[in-house]
Design an enzyme around this catalytic site. Structure first.
Site, PDB file in Angstrom:
ATOM      1  CE  LYS A  14      -2.167  -1.126   3.861  1.00 14.72           C
ATOM      2  NZ  LYS A  14      -1.638  -2.454   4.230  1.00 14.72           N
ATOM      3  NE  ARG A  89      -4.324  -1.463   9.110  1.00 16.82           N
ATOM      4  CZ  ARG A  89      -3.294  -0.907   8.458  1.00 16.82           C
ATOM      5  NH1 ARG A  89      -3.336   0.336   8.069  1.00 16.82           N
ATOM      6  NH2 ARG A  89      -2.219  -1.635   8.192  1.00 16.82           N
ATOM      7  NE  ARG A 128       7.875  -2.731   6.535  1.00 11.92           N
ATOM      8  CZ  ARG A 128       6.601  -2.405   6.402  1.00 11.92           C
ATOM      9  NH1 ARG A 128       6.221  -1.638   5.398  1.00 11.92           N
ATOM     10  NH2 ARG A 128       5.706  -2.846   7.247  1.00 11.92           N
ATOM     11  NE  ARG A 134       6.549  -0.605  10.211  1.00 13.74           N
ATOM     12  CZ  ARG A 134       5.521  -0.496   9.380  1.00 13.74           C
ATOM     13  NH1 ARG A 134       5.631   0.232   8.294  1.00 13.74           N
ATOM     14  NH2 ARG A 134       4.386  -1.117   9.633  1.00 13.74           N
ATOM     15  NE  ARG A 145       1.882  -5.347  10.876  1.00 12.45           N
ATOM     16  CZ  ARG A 145       3.026  -5.100  10.214  1.00 12.45           C
ATOM     17  NH1 ARG A 145       4.166  -5.608  10.644  1.00 12.45           N
ATOM     18  NH2 ARG A 145       3.005  -4.349   9.143  1.00 12.45           N
TER      19      ARG A 145
HETATM   20  P1  B4P Z   1       4.556  -1.542   2.202  1.00 10.03           P
HETATM   21  O1  B4P Z   1       4.164  -0.851   0.959  1.00 10.03           O
HETATM   22  O2  B4P Z   1       5.366  -0.753   3.186  1.00 10.03           O
HETATM   23  O3  B4P Z   1       3.366  -2.189   2.985  1.00 10.03           O
HETATM   24  P2  B4P Z   1       2.019  -1.614   3.590  1.00 10.03           P
HETATM   25  O4  B4P Z   1       0.958  -2.437   2.949  1.00 10.03           O
HETATM   26  O5  B4P Z   1       1.944  -0.127   3.437  1.00 10.03           O
HETATM   27  O6  B4P Z   1       2.279  -1.961   5.143  1.00 10.03           O
HETATM   28  P3  B4P Z   1       1.523  -1.982   6.547  1.00 10.03           P
HETATM   29  O7  B4P Z   1       0.107  -2.434   6.391  1.00 10.03           O
HETATM   30  O8  B4P Z   1       2.404  -2.820   7.394  1.00 10.03           O
HETATM   31  O9  B4P Z   1       1.658  -0.585   7.182  1.00 10.03           O
HETATM   32  P4  B4P Z   1       0.804   0.543   7.910  1.00 10.03           P
HETATM   33  O10 B4P Z   1       1.809   1.587   8.086  1.00 10.03           O
HETATM   34  O11 B4P Z   1      -0.435   0.876   7.139  1.00 10.03           O
HETATM   35  O12 B4P Z   1       5.363  -2.850   1.751  1.00 10.03           O
HETATM   36  C1  B4P Z   1       5.928  -3.753   2.670  1.00 10.03           C
HETATM   37  C2  B4P Z   1       7.278  -4.240   2.161  1.00 10.03           C
HETATM   38  O13 B4P Z   1       7.110  -4.951   0.928  1.00 10.03           O
HETATM   39  C3  B4P Z   1       8.263  -3.122   1.869  1.00 10.03           C
HETATM   40  O14 B4P Z   1       9.506  -3.482   2.376  1.00 10.03           O
HETATM   41  C4  B4P Z   1       8.297  -3.024   0.343  1.00 10.03           C
HETATM   42  O15 B4P Z   1       9.555  -2.604  -0.144  1.00 10.03           O
HETATM   43  C5  B4P Z   1       7.988  -4.446  -0.070  1.00 10.03           C
HETATM   44  N1  B4P Z   1       7.260  -4.521  -1.351  1.00 10.03           N
HETATM   45  C6  B4P Z   1       6.237  -3.720  -1.754  1.00 10.03           C
HETATM   46  N2  B4P Z   1       5.799  -4.096  -2.985  1.00 10.03           N
HETATM   47  C7  B4P Z   1       6.556  -5.186  -3.345  1.00 10.03           C
HETATM   48  C8  B4P Z   1       6.580  -6.042  -4.495  1.00 10.03           C
HETATM   49  N3  B4P Z   1       5.747  -5.870  -5.536  1.00 10.03           N
HETATM   50  N4  B4P Z   1       7.462  -7.072  -4.520  1.00 10.03           N
HETATM   51  C9  B4P Z   1       8.321  -7.268  -3.465  1.00 10.03           C
HETATM   52  N5  B4P Z   1       8.354  -6.485  -2.357  1.00 10.03           N
HETATM   53  C10 B4P Z   1       7.482  -5.455  -2.293  1.00 10.03           C
HETATM   54  O16 B4P Z   1       0.304  -0.046   9.330  1.00 10.03           O
HETATM   55  C11 B4P Z   1       1.136  -0.280  10.450  1.00 10.03           C
HETATM   56  C12 B4P Z   1       0.334  -0.395  11.759  1.00 10.03           C
HETATM   57  O17 B4P Z   1      -0.259   0.900  12.099  1.00 10.03           O
HETATM   58  C13 B4P Z   1      -0.888  -1.334  11.764  1.00 10.03           C
HETATM   59  O18 B4P Z   1      -0.529  -2.686  12.038  1.00 10.03           O
HETATM   60  C14 B4P Z   1      -1.780  -0.718  12.896  1.00 10.03           C
HETATM   61  O19 B4P Z   1      -1.332  -1.098  14.167  1.00 10.03           O
HETATM   62  C15 B4P Z   1      -1.542   0.782  12.745  1.00 10.03           C
HETATM   63  N6  B4P Z   1      -2.574   1.413  11.892  1.00 10.03           N
HETATM   64  C16 B4P Z   1      -2.361   1.982  10.670  1.00 10.03           C
HETATM   65  N7  B4P Z   1      -3.514   2.449  10.161  1.00 10.03           N
HETATM   66  C17 B4P Z   1      -4.504   2.158  11.063  1.00 10.03           C
HETATM   67  C18 B4P Z   1      -5.913   2.348  11.070  1.00 10.03           C
HETATM   68  N8  B4P Z   1      -6.550   2.920  10.032  1.00 10.03           N
HETATM   69  N9  B4P Z   1      -6.614   1.931  12.152  1.00 10.03           N
HETATM   70  C19 B4P Z   1      -5.994   1.350  13.191  1.00 10.03           C
HETATM   71  N10 B4P Z   1      -4.661   1.126  13.250  1.00 10.03           N
HETATM   72  C20 B4P Z   1      -3.903   1.518  12.181  1.00 10.03           C
END
Ligand code: B4P
Length: 191
Positions: A14, A89, A128, A134, A145
């Site tokens: 994302k 979420r 990551r 993190r 998660r």
């Molecule tokens: P990212 O792109 O970083 O993943 P994400 O989906 O954004 O991550 P996440 O859900 O953990 O984070 P958030 O901050 O929202 O990619 C992950 C990895 O994969 C990276 O290293 C990237 O380089 C790699 N990658 C990406 N695309 C790739 C591909 N095509 N091929 C190979 N590798 C690839 O959430 C973190 C925490 O915050 C949650 O657990 C929760 O506790 C809290 N939170 C956030 N929003 C919330 C909400 N709305 N309500 C309640 N809690 C919330």
């Protein structure tokens, strides 16, 4: 306004894809994960509370996250649109987002759901974790998660499917190919 929700499990890409989309479409990026991590870094009261949930892989309570976003949407009435990354979420957050946008005669235009298998998610997040430092990118927290995602977040897919807004995007493969699939969908939307 063009309002896009980027939806998907933890590690589905994302944040990665949002960075590319804001560049191409000039939209305002709203990542609740980034906002919460900034609060933690700033050692605010909200941050200390959020950390106690995030480090265990749990969601931060709805009222906290919704309150954080309300002000942000209000302050950015002039933008071309928003990319909501990691929000909503829960169903309550989805309903709150609709209510927030309706106040300004706006709506969610499309929900791009990144579809990635669990094994791949775990590999990505562990990788990551080796570099990001993190606190939530370790095996135990990642598993929690994923459970939280399937129990509390995945039901939102039905919510958006019923509204005809959900588009599933294959989320495995090269970052550029995935981005191209998302752009094809967005280019077809006229607002
Ligand atoms: P990212 O792109 O970083 O993943 P994400 O989906 O954004 O991550 P996440 O859900 O953990 O984070 P958030 O901050 O929202 O990619 C992950 C990895 O994969 C990276 O290293 C990237 O380089 C790699 N990658 C990406 N695309 C790739 C591909 N095509 N091929 C190979 N590798 C690839 O959430 C973190 C925490 O915050 C949650 O657990 C929760 O506790 C809290 N939170 C956030 N929003 C919330 C909400 N709305 N309500 C309640 N809690 C919330």
């Amino acid at each position: 306004m063009l309002n896009v929700v980027i939806f998907g499990a933890p590690g589905s890409g994302k944040g990665t894809q949002s960075e590319k989309l804001i560049e191409k479409y000039g939209l305002k990026h709203v990542s609740t994960g980034d906002l919460l991590r900034a609060e933690i870094k700033g050692k605010s009261q909200l941050g200390q509370m959020a950390e106690s949930y995030m480090s265990k892989g749990q969601l931060v309570p709805d009222e906290v996250v919704i309150g954080m976003l309300e002000g942000l949407v209000q302050r950015n009435g002039h933008v071309k649109g928003f990319i909501f990354d990691g929000f909503p979420r829960t169903l309550a957050q989805g309903e709150a987002l609709d209510a927030m946008l309706t106040k300004y005669n706006e709506k969610v235009n499309v929900v791009l759901s990144l579809e990635v298998e669990d094994e791949e998610l775990i590999v990505r997040l562990l990788k990551r974790g080796e570099i990001s430092g993190r606190s939530d990118d370790n095996r135990e927290t990642i598993e929690s998660r994923l459970r939280v995602y399937y129990n509390q977040t995945a039901p939102l897919k039905d919510f958006y499917e019923e509204q005809g807004k959900l588009v599933r995007i294959p989320g495995q493969g090269s970052i550029d190919d995935i981005f191209a699939s998302m752009a094809t969908v967005l280019d077809r939307i006229t607002v």
